[in-house]
Design an enzyme around this catalytic site. Structure first.
Site, mmCIF file in Angstrom:
data_model
loop_
_atom_site.group_PDB
_atom_site.id
_atom_site.type_symbol
_atom_site.label_atom_id
_atom_site.label_comp_id
_atom_site.label_asym_id
_atom_site.label_seq_id
_atom_site.Cartn_x
_atom_site.Cartn_y
_atom_site.Cartn_z
ATOM 1 N N TRP A 1 -15.957 27.991 9.441
ATOM 2 C CA TRP A 1 -16.690 28.864 8.523
ATOM 3 C C TRP A 1 -18.075 29.194 9.033
ATOM 4 O O TRP A 1 -18.508 30.349 8.965
ATOM 5 C CB TRP A 1 -16.719 28.270 7.113
ATOM 6 C CG TRP A 1 -15.347 28.322 6.514
ATOM 7 C CD1 TRP A 1 -14.538 27.269 6.219
ATOM 8 C CD2 TRP A 1 -14.588 29.507 6.203
ATOM 9 N NE1 TRP A 1 -13.327 27.708 5.741
ATOM 10 C CE2 TRP A 1 -13.327 29.077 5.721
ATOM 11 C CE3 TRP A 1 -14.837 30.876 6.290
ATOM 12 C CZ2 TRP A 1 -12.325 29.972 5.327
ATOM 13 C CZ3 TRP A 1 -13.837 31.771 5.897
ATOM 14 C CH2 TRP A 1 -12.607 31.322 5.420
ATOM 15 N N ASP B 1 -24.221 27.780 3.380
ATOM 16 C CA ASP B 1 -22.919 28.072 2.773
ATOM 17 C C ASP B 1 -22.437 26.772 2.143
ATOM 18 O O ASP B 1 -22.062 25.836 2.848
ATOM 19 C CB ASP B 1 -21.949 28.551 3.857
ATOM 20 C CG ASP B 1 -20.539 28.776 3.307
ATOM 21 O OD1 ASP B 1 -20.317 28.557 2.103
ATOM 22 O OD2 ASP B 1 -19.664 29.187 4.098
ATOM 23 N N LYS C 1 -13.570 27.013 -5.510
ATOM 24 C CA LYS C 1 -13.245 25.616 -5.217
ATOM 25 C C LYS C 1 -13.681 24.743 -6.402
ATOM 26 O O LYS C 1 -12.854 24.228 -7.127
ATOM 27 C CB LYS C 1 -13.906 25.135 -3.913
ATOM 28 C CG LYS C 1 -13.216 25.682 -2.667
ATOM 29 C CD LYS C 1 -13.993 26.794 -2.071
ATOM 30 C CE LYS C 1 -13.630 27.146 -0.649
ATOM 31 N NZ LYS C 1 -12.272 27.611 -0.406
HETATM 32 N N1 PMP Z 1 -17.165 29.465 3.518
HETATM 33 C C1 PMP Z 1 -16.432 28.354 3.277
HETATM 34 C C2 PMP Z 1 -17.023 27.012 3.548
HETATM 35 C C3 PMP Z 1 -15.123 28.492 2.785
HETATM 36 O O1 PMP Z 1 -14.385 27.418 2.559
HETATM 37 C C4 PMP Z 1 -14.600 29.791 2.548
HETATM 38 C C5 PMP Z 1 -13.222 30.011 1.987
HETATM 39 N N2 PMP Z 1 -12.326 29.014 2.090
HETATM 40 C C6 PMP Z 1 -15.404 30.896 2.851
HETATM 41 C C7 PMP Z 1 -16.686 30.697 3.309
HETATM 42 C C8 PMP Z 1 -14.913 32.289 2.617
HETATM 43 O O2 PMP Z 1 -14.876 32.485 1.258
HETATM 44 P P1 PMP Z 1 -14.305 33.791 0.561
HETATM 45 O O3 PMP Z 1 -12.834 33.756 0.736
HETATM 46 O O4 PMP Z 1 -14.748 33.593 -0.856
HETATM 47 O O5 PMP Z 1 -14.936 34.951 1.198
#
Ligand code: PMP
Length: 365
Positions: free
Chosen positions: A105, A176, A200
């Protein structure tokens, strides 16, 4: 009416929500607070919805101890849109931003930011398949960086920071926090900006929470489209256009549930108990189950682990599902299994997993 079936839900996101929250939403679905309509059917400018969004913000501020000089926003586009909005809003023309890359991520966040301007990698764990976090001495930051970005908990690789990276004076820390938001207390004042997709720990998909230190809004370029502009969104109280009303309402219910439970310290205790139970099962298996993350970097939210063969891993997922333990297949980039044990997952579900792991090893080990 047949009894409602609820499984042990280890999904990585969207993921399990607290049962009392779902029940409350169900009870209010057709007639919210005597309005004769659902939250999905009411104006986002109504006094009822205004109370919903304002209460959600107040409860979030109380739970996290968000200081008054921070703004809270409820945005759309997921955490992924924040990968782009952060540099668009906070990295001035010609400036560079530092990224701590500890998993998929934070790598994606850096790649998005690199499309729009300069980035610098302050740490890159890719060579070790993101099994650990940087030691303090491995991090050196550009003192002129527009900000330092890191991911508090890597959902796929299961590594989670235990304290914030120490950044040079005056460089805002951007985080994040999608997959461990609200799982533990946070020192918000250490951050310039925190963002988290709700799906989450905070609610259903469709809303992303952004907490920003007010002074950073002065960096926002005037030529950004309104919906990508933190200043516009903050000043309108996230009501520049139609917000994701129902998702915000659900976040509000989750926040009330957290407050009733005793807040983030109480939640943290429960989360640690669940995580310790599962790590103990992994460590006590004589190498049959192997955790992906280095012990000191282990996440209390996402636990990726491997087994002696892919065949056994597939069988584990299949047999677990028959026992109502679902969502355990690992992400394709790490393989194996992953147990996501978010706030709403009951301790009994963690216990059920541990018992299943022991049984499976006995049968197939
Ligand atoms: N950052 C993290 C740490 C994530 O776990 C996720 C999704 N699993 C995202 C960003 C991306 O999130 P989204 O699908 O809401 O764009």
């Amino acid at each position: 009416m047949s009894p409602i079936k609820r499984v042990h839900n280890f999904n990585a996101g969207p993921s399990i929500l607290p049962l009392p929250v779902l029940e409350k939403a169900q009870a209010e679905l057709l007639d919210y607070a005597g309005t004769g309509m659902s939250v999905m059917e009411m104006s986002h400018r109504s006094k009822e919805f205004e109370a919903i969004i304002q209460t959600a913000e107040a409860d979030l501020r109380e739970l996290m101890g968000i200081p008054a000089h921070y703004k809270v926003m409820f945005l759309q586009g997921g955490a992924s849109l924040q990968f782009a909005m952060v540099p668009m809003n906070l990295r001035p023309e010609g400036a560079s931003a530092d990224y701590v890359v500890t998993g998929s991520w934070s790598r994606t966040a850096m790649k998005e930011a690199a499309k729009l301007g300069a980035v610098r990698t302050a740490f890159n764990g890719e060579g070790e398949n993101y099994t650990r976090l940087p030691a303090k001495a491995e991090l050196s930051f550009d003192p002129k960086a527009a900000y330092v970005h890191f991911c508090h908990n890597e959902t796929i690789h299961g590594v989670e920071f235990k304290s914030e990276p120490e950044v040079p004076e005056g460089v805002p820390l951007v985080c994040d926090m999608s997959s461990d938001f609200l799982s533990q207390p946070v020192d918000v004042f250490k951050y310039g900006l925190i963002y988290a997709g709700a799906q989450k720990n905070a609610g259903p998909a469709g809303v992303t929470i952004v907490i920003i230190r007010e002074d950073l809004l002065s960096r926002v370029p005037g030529n950004l489209p309104a919906l990508l502009n933190y200043q516009v969104m903050a000043e309108s109280g996230s009501l520049h256009n139609t917000p994701p009303c129902f998702a915000i309402y659900m976040v509000g219910l989750v926040l009330k549930w957290l407050k009733d439970l005793g807040g983030l310290n109480a939640m943290y205790e429960i989360n640690r108990e669940k995580a310790e139970m599962i790590y103990k099962a992994i460590d006590g298996s004589g190498g049959y189950y192997r955790g992906h993350a280095a012990p000191e970097a282990r996440s209390i939210m996402n636990i990726p682990f491997r087994m002696p063969s892919e065949e056994l891993e597939d069988l584990f997922v299949k047999e677990a599902k028959k026992a109502d333990l679902v969502g355990l297949k690992g992400h394709r980039s790490v393989g194996g299994l992953r147990a996501s044990i978010y706030n709403a997952l009951p301790v009994e579900s963690a216990r059920a997993l541990v018992e299943f792991m022991a049984d499976f090893q006995q049968k197939h080990g």
